[in-house]
Design an enzyme around this catalytic site. Structure first.
Site: not given
Ligand code: GLP
Length: 236
Positions: A67, A136, A143
């Site tokens: 992404d 979430d 999402e």
């Molecule tokens: C972002 C990314 C996701 C990732 C998520 C969780 O929203 N787009 O790909 O899995 O964060 O991040 P973290 O590992 O910092 O909790």
């Protein structure tokens, strides 16, 4: 599903790096699907260490990321392109031209999304997809919704995601509200999926996603249907 519970983030990172490097050793020309967020940072460090030690060669590997924020260019410090360059690509012997992240500044976002799905196909699909998970239950930026979106698409981020990701930005208002994300089709078509999560705060979502009902209201739950899924979770 192969569910591995470990005791420390260090162990999580070592195991994840070992799986990814194992994939590269098995198929030097493989396609790795990569993720951002804080969870993979330790994994990327371990991979770089192995690469520096000459244990693993990334010269033929191609990567495709999940992404990117809409509106952030690759040189913006909070863009996912910048994150990947600085936390992994510049530390390993990968050809930067073999690394792909959606272009958040494309003038035609819809065309960019279509091109991204064609790219996945042209690369011959993803051999191993690395994932984190949002509080979430989002994966990539898919999402919670009423259906699983298959194609790469533009999303409006949930306020909880904006809140969670605001820790990387100067203020909450600086977090982009839209992003491009690989859809569930791209993720589920990967030959192997590796999801990593750590921290007590993720325990509840991990339990629901992998031991509860499969529902688009919790996007990661669809991974229960993936034939080759490994989840590594550390409470610490
Ligand atoms: C972002 C990314 C996701 C990732 C998520 C969780 O929203 N787009 O790909 O899995 O964060 O991040 P973290 O590992 O910092 O909790």
């Amino acid at each position: 599903m192969n569910f591995i519970k470990v005791n420390t983030y260090e162990e999580l990172s070592s195991r994840a790096a070992a799986i990814i490097c194992g994939q590269v050793a098995l198929k030097p020309k493989c396609v790795l699907g990569l993720a951002t967020g804080s969870s993979p940072l330790g994994t990327y460090e371990k991979i770089a260490e192995k690469n520096r030690a000459g244990e693993i060669d990334f010269s033929k590997v191609k990567t495709i990321n999940l992404d990117e924020y809409v509106g952030l260019s690759g040189d913006h410090e909070q863009s996912y392109r910048y994150f990947m360059n600085n936390n992994l690509f510049k530390h390993i012997n990968i050809d930067i031209d073999n690394t792909y992240v959606p272009n958040g500044c494309a003038t035609d976002i819809e065309a960019e999304c279509k091109a991204y799905d064609s790219l996945i196909e042209d690369l011959g699909g993803i051999d191993l997809q690395l994932l984190g998970i949002g509080y979430d239950g989002h994966i990539g930026f898919n999402e919670p919704d009423t259906y699983f979106e298959k194609a790469t698409h533009m999303v409006t981020l949930d306020s909880s995601t904006i809140e969670a990701n605001s820790r990387f930005f100067a203020s909450r208002n600086d977090v982009p509200v839209t992003a491009i994300t690989m859809g569930m089709g791209g993720i589920m078509s990967a030959k192997r999926v590796l999801l990593i999560a750590n921290g007590k705060g993720k325990r509840d979502i991990i339990e629901k996603a992998f031991f509860g009902p499969i529902t688009p209201a919790l996007p990661a739950s669809i991974l229960q249907l993936h034939p080759n899924l490994t989840v590594i979770y550390s409470e610490n």
